[in-house]
Write an enzyme that holds these catalytic residues in place. Structure first.
Site, PDB file in Angstrom:
ATOM      1  N   HIS A  56       8.211  57.878   8.385  1.00  0.00           N
ATOM      2  CA  HIS A  56       8.750  59.231   8.458  1.00  0.00           C
ATOM      3  C   HIS A  56       7.726  60.207   9.046  1.00  0.00           C
ATOM      4  O   HIS A  56       7.860  60.620  10.195  1.00  0.00           O
ATOM      5  CB  HIS A  56       9.193  59.682   7.060  1.00  0.00           C
ATOM      6  CG  HIS A  56       9.872  61.014   7.039  1.00  0.00           C
ATOM      7  ND1 HIS A  56      10.079  61.725   5.884  1.00  0.00           N
ATOM      8  CD2 HIS A  56      10.388  61.777   8.026  1.00  0.00           C
ATOM      9  CE1 HIS A  56      10.698  62.855   6.158  1.00  0.00           C
ATOM     10  NE2 HIS A  56      10.896  62.910   7.458  1.00  0.00           N
ATOM     11  N   HIS A  84       7.317  63.234  12.761  1.00  0.00           N
ATOM     12  CA  HIS A  84       6.747  64.581  12.715  1.00  0.00           C
ATOM     13  C   HIS A  84       5.408  64.689  13.449  1.00  0.00           C
ATOM     14  O   HIS A  84       5.247  65.490  14.371  1.00  0.00           O
ATOM     15  CB  HIS A  84       6.562  65.019  11.264  1.00  0.00           C
ATOM     16  CG  HIS A  84       7.833  65.271  10.532  1.00  0.00           C
ATOM     17  ND1 HIS A  84       8.380  66.521  10.381  1.00  0.00           N
ATOM     18  CD2 HIS A  84       8.678  64.423   9.885  1.00  0.00           C
ATOM     19  CE1 HIS A  84       9.499  66.452   9.686  1.00  0.00           C
ATOM     20  NE2 HIS A  84       9.708  65.172   9.375  1.00  0.00           N
ATOM     21  N   HIS A 111      14.387  59.604  13.342  1.00  0.00           N
ATOM     22  CA  HIS A 111      14.172  60.540  12.240  1.00  0.00           C
ATOM     23  C   HIS A 111      15.383  60.595  11.313  1.00  0.00           C
ATOM     24  O   HIS A 111      15.232  60.612  10.083  1.00  0.00           O
ATOM     25  CB  HIS A 111      13.860  61.942  12.758  1.00  0.00           C
ATOM     26  CG  HIS A 111      13.624  62.932  11.654  1.00  0.00           C
ATOM     27  ND1 HIS A 111      14.605  63.812  11.239  1.00  0.00           N
ATOM     28  CD2 HIS A 111      12.558  63.147  10.849  1.00  0.00           C
ATOM     29  CE1 HIS A 111      14.134  64.538  10.232  1.00  0.00           C
ATOM     30  NE2 HIS A 111      12.901  64.159   9.972  1.00  0.00           N
ATOM     31  N   ASN A 120      15.261  59.847   7.236  1.00  0.00           N
ATOM     32  CA  ASN A 120      15.195  61.101   6.485  1.00  0.00           C
ATOM     33  C   ASN A 120      16.439  61.409   5.658  1.00  0.00           C
ATOM     34  O   ASN A 120      16.344  61.713   4.471  1.00  0.00           O
ATOM     35  CB  ASN A 120      14.933  62.276   7.425  1.00  0.00           C
ATOM     36  CG  ASN A 120      14.802  63.595   6.683  1.00  0.00           C
ATOM     37  OD1 ASN A 120      13.778  63.865   6.050  1.00  0.00           O
ATOM     38  ND2 ASN A 120      15.836  64.421   6.731  1.00  0.00           N
ATOM     39  N   ILE A 169      13.873  69.161   9.792  1.00  0.00           N
ATOM     40  CA  ILE A 169      13.641  69.251   8.351  1.00  0.00           C
ATOM     41  C   ILE A 169      12.734  68.119   7.931  1.00  0.00           C
ATOM     42  O   ILE A 169      12.639  67.101   8.640  1.00  0.00           O
ATOM     43  CB  ILE A 169      14.969  69.169   7.575  1.00  0.00           C
ATOM     44  CG1 ILE A 169      14.800  69.701   6.161  1.00  0.00           C
ATOM     45  CG2 ILE A 169      15.540  67.788   7.595  1.00  0.00           C
ATOM     46  CD1 ILE A 169      16.091  70.031   5.472  1.00  0.00           C
TER      47      ILE A 169
END
Length: 899
Positions: free
Chosen positions: A557, A562, A749, A753, A899
């Site tokens: 993740h 990110h 993602h 997520n 997010i």
């Protein structure tokens, strides 16, 4: 006496008073003042140059008898951060000046240079005045008179003379014979008293650098200089500067030595770069950046107001600084375990009464799904929604077949690998870490296979799979065990593939290295039919699941989406002009990512943050993430096909769907993901081929080449010398690079997520930490006796504490939530694409294929033959369904890591 001038145009013939004649300033700018009295005659004052000032070369208007009248309508979004809801003196002054139309100055830039002289044509400027307040938007209008020979409008310079910043949605220019000219802004324009920078907005038509209209080339280059900054100073909220830095802001050494953290990024701890903020260094560690004030992100990367209402720094801050103390007040003991399973169930059935925040802060305002009511005593009732997983099957988490299924269709489907060599061996130094060969022997496995085949046959037939955290964790076991309230092993988990494509776990190996006087300890646990063995197997699974939870959060993740995407965003803004078609292709896939990353550095991955307090690796979590980046991360393996091939989960096969033959036919993440990958790739092929006809066009695009070079050598500079970086020489090369970036920010993602609350909200299914060692590692009479008498108590002691579990549950609820303004793949078309009929048509085809994917996924989830998707109590695999309603839905693929 002054005589009137008669002006003619194709639209109108009219008489102007002499003082309405076009005014040419000292720097060549032309304006048509809206005076009601003659101007004071005298020497014109030369304008002070600013970053986007027009050329200082004088341009003379030789033909002013033909005027084209146009109207500009500027749409402004009222926001909490903008001009329309600010109260006080500055707001009042802005309202007054708005009445006279003196707060928003627009300046039109001709697209081409003067064909006769080769010089810049004069710009034309005028103030816009507010015309209406519609509730959702506010409009400003101004009339422009374009002199004959102005040509087409290529850009607009905007100067905001309000006392507060404002958010411009769009500018539309009407009055041309061939229709309106559109400028898509969606950007903050700072107040003039904050910066003298004029904002430039280009038209919606995209241009490669070599095709840029002559009058815009200088502006195109200047804008990139502005957003790169000069690499110095502390950046302010209104800045738009994109620059690089290492992760040196995760610790807080000035508060406590225990909160000091090493710099992540560089030779010692390789890592992608993050956005530079320029905050001052700490007093006790000159290498670390202080954590004072808000974390800077370039202004246009900030959340919208709608997003802020559903997810914001305040929300995460509330969980960390209000909910956690409230939970501690309710539980009293931070380390207290749940006494029995019914106590876990009560989180969903009854809730917990927690004290109201000492400052009267209402958690219900930011956590409406969790805070159900305020009790008669003034306390708040924290009650969690029942996760879909446990709502469908309360005991599913206990079954081995579900344990195996979730490696293919759960939160972390990216760790399982094909076993290709036997025996299993470590690559670590055996002198330091003990025997290289695994304790999972041929004899043990063949006992589990029960004579169906030999281990060699199982490997040859691609029947053995592994989730292997042995070499990653073993060097850090001792460091983790020095921390209170957590423990760690190195682990290997072996699975056997059944004929129906389900995975059955065969064995778990847990290893503790030599620590001081203690020799190495390792043991293999297997499914068992006797009571003691069955409970030890449950405990071993809890440890492995905690390992997988940590790896999922820190690598699958955070790192792979990110952290690795932030350099792409920085380089795209620094090296690709807003006019560039590739900038406009990538921009929707970067929305909000830098803001969410800044929040993560502030509350989630920082010293004493959620990850350190609630996941097994504790305060070495980000160091472990760095180790994986250094040892395993490759750009070419971030593409889904490359990822599957690298793990042995697929091989290239031109005759197979998507050109790949899967090692496990029913692998939901891969099955759905490959369709999505192909859909994304076809859209990128159509888009790229529209602008680049051949390799020469790619190689001659200086902006594009600088972009890819900067990603490799600066943004991911710790890996700049790796041989696996793709070259960028042909349109196919660009398609591969762009598709990989878009897949990571959207499909990958979404897969790791948006199922977090559904799968991990009931934490026995995915505990985030294991707090005690196996009772058989060093069995004291007392602990072993307790295990034999009440094994459930040992399992509860191993699970996260009440405070840890509920804190993580609250965070996962927030992170799994789609905000009402989410933008999904194939959703509303970008204005830049809609302007081009060919691109618009290709996008509509792209959106249509995504709708087909929705139907395919529904059909698969209803197919009884697919045992990893269909069955009694199973959660269907919907994480890659493109669309979703807002809220916690377990589906929906947003454009970006929002997010």
């Amino acid at each position: 006496m002054l005589k009137p001038h008669v002006l003619h145009s194709s639209q109108t013939t009219r008489t102007l008073l002499p003082w309405k004649k076009p005014f040419v300033s000292g720097d060549g700018n032309v304006s048509f003042p809206n005076f009601h009295k003659p101007p004071v005659l005298g020497k014109a004052k030369k304008n002070v140059p600013v970053r986007h000032a027009a050329s200082s070369i004088k341009a003379i208007v030789t033909d002013t008898d033909k005027i084209t009248r146009v109207k500009a309508v500027v749409t402004v979004q009222p926001t909490v951060g903008g001009i329309l809801t600010h109260l006080g003196l500055s707001r009042g002054l802005d309202d007054i000046t708005d009445m006279f139309g003196k707060t928003l100055l627009l300046e039109f830039v001709p697209a081409e240079l003067d064909p006769k002289t080769g010089l810049e044509k004069p710009t034309v400027k005028a103030y816009a005045h507010k015309t209406n307040l519609l509730g959702e938007t506010t409009e400003y209008e101004c009339d422009f008179e374009l002199y004959h020979g102005f040509g087409t409008i290529g850009a607009i310079l905007v100067e905001n003379e309000h006392h507060k910043e404002m958010f411009l949605n769009k500018i539309v220019i009407d009055g041309f014979d061939d229709g309106p000219v559109n400028f898509t802004c969606n950007s903050w324009v700072p107040a003039k008293n904050d910066t003298d920078e004029k904002r430039i907005f280009f038209t919606s038509k995209s241009y490669l650098p070599s095709d840029t209209p002559s009058g815009l080339k200088k502006y195109r280059e200047n804008e990139l200089v502005v957003v790169r900054g000069d690499g110095t100073g502390e950046l302010k909220k209104y800045d738009r500067i994109y620059d690089y830095d290492v992760y040196n802001d995760l610790g807080d050494p000035d508060s406590s030595e225990d909160l000091a953290r090493p710099v992540i990024g560089g030779k010692e701890n390789p890592y992608p770069r993050r956005c530079r903020t320029g905050r001052p260094r700490t007093e006790k560690d000159p290498l670390s950046e202080s954590r004072s004030g808000d974390v800077y992100v370039p202004r246009d990367e900030a959340f919208s107001e709608v997003k802020n209402l559903s997810f914001s720094a305040k929300t995460v801050y509330s969980v960390v600084h209000a909910l956690v103390p409230a939970l501690q007040g309710a539980v009293q003991d931070r380390d207290k375990a749940f006494p029995y399973f019914t106590a876990i169930d009560s989180l969903f059935n009854e809730g917990i009464n927690i004290p109201t925040h000492k400052e009267g802060f209402s958690l219900g305002a930011v956590l409406p799904r969790l805070i159900k009511a305020v009790t008669d005593t003034g306390n708040q009732l924290l009650q969690f929604e029942t996760p879909t997983f446990v709502d469908r099957d309360k005991f599913g988490w206990m079954r081995d077949v579900e344990f195996g299924r979730q490696t293919l269709a759960g939160l972390n489907p990216c760790s399982i690998k094909l076993v290709t060599e036997w025996p299993l061996k470590s690559k670590l130094d055996p002198k330091v870490y003990g025997p290289a060969e695994s304790a999972i022997t041929t004899e043990l496995i063949e006992q589990e296979i029960k004579g169906f085949m030999t281990v060699e046959e199982a490997i040859e037939q691609k029947k053995l799979f592994i989730v292997d955290y042995h070499d990653l964790f073993l060097p850090y076991v001792e460091a983790v065990r020095k921390q209170e309230g957590t423990t760690l092993y190195a682990s290997r988990t072996l699975f056997l593939l059944s004929p129906d494509s389900t995975l059955m776990p065969l064995a778990i190996e847990l290893t503790r290295p030599k620590m001081g006087d203690k020799p190495q300890w390792r043991e293999v646990f297997r499914p068992s039919w006797n009571s003691t063995g069955a409970w030890l197997w449950k405990l071993a699974k809890a440890h492995v699941l905690a390992h997988d939870s940590g790896y999922h959060q820190l690598v699958s993740h955070w790192l792979r989406t990110h952290a690795c995407t932030e350099p792409y965003i920085i380089a795209t803004n620094r090296q690709l002009s807003g006019l560039h078609p590739i900038y406009r292709l990538l921009h929707p896939h970067f929305r909000y990512t830098m803001e969410i990353n800044a929040l993560a550095r502030g509350f989630l991955i920082s010293a004493n943050g959620i990850i350190e307090n609630s996941f097994s690796p504790g305060n070495i979590s980000i160091q472990l993430s760095s180790v994986v980046y250094n040892q395993e991360w490759r750009f070419d393996h971030q593409a889904l096909p490359g990822d599957l091939i690298s793990r042995g989960m697929a091989v290239e096969d031109p005759s197979a769907p998507h050109g790949l033959k899967l090692a496990i036919e029913d692998y939901p993440f891969a099955n759905d993901g490959l369709i999505l990958w192909d859909i994304l790739k076809q859209w990128v092929v159509d888009y790229v081929n529209h602008y680049y006809r051949d390799a020469k066009a790619i190689q001659s695009d200086d902006e594009l080449q600088a972009w890819w070079t900067e990603i490799r050598t600066i943004g991911h500079g710790d890996k700049k010398d790796e041989p696996w970086w793709p070259v960028l020489k042909t349109p196919d090369d660009l398609v591969g690079i762009i598709t990989t970036i878009i897949w990571v920010t959207s499909g990958h993602h979404a897969a790791v997520n948006f199922g977090q609350y559904d799968f991990a909200g009931y934490f026995p299914n995915r505990p985030t930490t294991a707090r005690v060692t196996m009772p058989c590692e060093e069995p004291s009479d007392e602990r072993w006796e307790r295990f034999l008498v009440r094994p459930e108590v040992e399992l509860m002691a191993c699970f996260p504490s009440q405070v840890q579990a509920t804190t993580v549950m609250a965070i996962l609820d927030v992170l799994s939530n789609h905000s009402p303004d989410e933008e999904y793949l194939g959703g509303q078309i970008e204005p830049f694409w809609a302007e081009d009929p060919i691109i618009k048509g290709k996008y509509e085809e792209f959106a249509g294929r995504l709708k087909q994917l929705e139907g395919i996924i529904d059909e698969r989830n209803a197919d009884e033959k697919l045992k990893n998707r269909f069955g009694a109590g199973l959660v269907p695999y919907t994480l890659l369904k493109p669309y979703s309603e807002s809220g916690v839905t377990g589906q929906g693929v947003p454009n970006s890591i929002s997010i």
